[in-house]
Design an enzyme around this catalytic site. Sequence first.
Site, short mmCIF file in Angstrom:
data_model
loop_
_atom_site.label_atom_id
_atom_site.label_comp_id
_atom_site.label_asym_id
_atom_site.label_seq_id
_atom_site.Cartn_x
_atom_site.Cartn_y
_atom_site.Cartn_z
CG HIS A 1 2.20 3.42 3.51
ND1 HIS A 1 1.86 4.65 2.99
CD2 HIS A 1 1.11 2.66 3.40
CE1 HIS A 1 0.60 4.63 2.60
NE2 HIS A 1 0.12 3.43 2.83
N GLY B 1 -2.78 13.34 4.64
CA GLY B 1 -3.61 13.59 5.81
C GLY B 1 -5.03 13.14 5.53
CG HIS C 1 1.32 5.26 7.10
ND1 HIS C 1 0.93 5.45 8.39
CD2 HIS C 1 0.33 4.52 6.52
CE1 HIS C 1 -0.23 4.85 8.59
NE2 HIS C 1 -0.62 4.28 7.48
CB CYS D 1 -0.85 -0.01 1.26
SG CYS D 1 -2.06 1.30 1.29
#
Lengths: 143, 485
Positions: B333, B383, B408, B101
Amino acid sequence: MKKYKVEEHTADISISASGKTIEELLVNTAEGLLSEFVDIASFKKSDYKSDLCEDKFLIEFIDYENCLIQFLNKIIYLVEVEDKVPVKFNLSFLSKKLEVNCFYLYIGEKDNVKKRNIKAATYYDVKIVKDKVDYKVKVVFDV
Amino acid sequence: MSWRDKIKKVSDYKWVLGKDYKQGMNVPAVVFADDKLMKQMEKEEAVQQLANVACMPGIVKQAVAMPDIHWGYGFPIGGVAAFDMDEGVISPGSVGFDINCGVRLIRSHLSYDDIKDKLDVLLNLLFSEIPSGVGKENRKIRLDSFDVLKQVLKYGSRWAVKNSYGAEEDIINTESFGCMEEADPDKVSSASYKRGINQLGTLGSGNHFLEIQIVDEIYDIGVADAFGLFKDQVVVLLHSGSRGLGHQVCTEYIEVMIRALNKYKIVVPDRQLACAPLKSREGQDYLGAMAGAANFAWANRQCMTHFIRAGFEKVFRSSARDLGMGLVYDVCHNIAKIETHIVEGKERVLCVHRKGATRAFGKGHKELPADYKDIGQPVLVPGDMGRYSYVCVAGEGAEELSFSSSCHGAGRVLSRKAAKKKIHGRDLEKDLNSKGILVRTDSYSGLAEEAPMAYKNVSDIVNVCEGAGIAKKVAKMRPLAVIKG
């Protein structure tokens, strides 16, 4: 007592379930999973590609927790990949093997009846316990 | 005794849970957080999960938690652990189900004034061109057979570029150059192939997204310039992974590892941490399969990049090259990688597991592309859809502090159920619209689950990383348009 309950979990989905037998516990946990996975109420006859069909599969397991998680991950695979929504199970244990007769609806590519993607059932803190009446378990699913 | 009573603050941004906290811990657990984030962490059991990671065999130096750590299953999300090549293990649950991912950032020459009147049309086009949401398949990329899919798993981004889904420069600006050489497609089951064959070039659901953003603030003009970023610039941030293929690889190899626990006499505090020695047959098989899934994820993001560029080309009637749509960088990540690190002054080859953590190689690292070698690796930190995302650069301290790893994302603070209780998806859409943010989704329930209030403030997270010396802020972006998976 409710057969299953969807619990709070920060990132994922947690389902607690109970059953008078291990077989019932497995089926109730699966129903909990399917309640979060598929919008059963929205099923219409036109959504089905066929009437109820039957699949058989065998799970070889180390212990009941291992059996439960493999069973749930098989259901996730059936829904995610084969577009089959199980509606009834007949389970029979034979030593360290579980034979599953799964009755399902084939939904074809009707993605709209799927509520979300569920990646997998996890082993995190999975422990089947028995009180005076019921077997109980809590399973976290990665979504 | 709870970990809350044992964890010690050793600096403004670092906490240590000694290995005497729990029997079986081989190393201490280190958490990067300020007081505010630690208070949030105390509400859940992510640090307890980190202590479990510290019990794994062959773990080196410390188990590390990034400031965006949150409660996962087995290995906490936001965790990093490095294992010795001989004594250590590899663990599918410690990588996660969504192998590789990751996030990629595409820049442009466009500014807000160029895009504001076309945003709605562009967003509609991208929403139709890039399949997103539950179970979506890509009808534009039809792989003829498992043999073709095997090539994707073997070559990753290189397969995509070779098949006209991108340019050579994209490969240069992708972590591991978009391909893990360890990939062994023969270690991936037919069930996994079946789960992934129609999903190349698809966004997925859950927290995956595509956002058109505007660069809101520049913190380091020199580094921003090197990354090709400037204030008021339009950029595209993409978050997706290896889709069903990766999920199935992880599911199946956890079963393999559970059986390996007994075979290799390994004890772990949680079965989700099931593992095998790195050099065992089981360990090598998983490494080959995981690397294949990682390559699928890079190809997936690369194919979507192609469709993003095509959408911009159509709306702006100009080529992607003329629009300046190069790749800033692509980071993963969720991964396990063989890397060289300095431990107690000595160079060691280790298997670094990052689950919800981003690689952050500092300047001079040999694996960085030439353009970034004197600057350091871009670290992309998405975010939530209502506030900000950040571009950071790997800090000088990351190697020593965290095996060259950074945060991450924002990290969840509310459960999905709690988020849906607080806001309805359509109300959230209206709220975002009122802030000038357009949204497209095929699941308003899923949108509510990903509401901004469900996440920590990503600014708090990157500030801790910067304070600790893990990563330094370069630019802040805010969303203009969101496609939610």
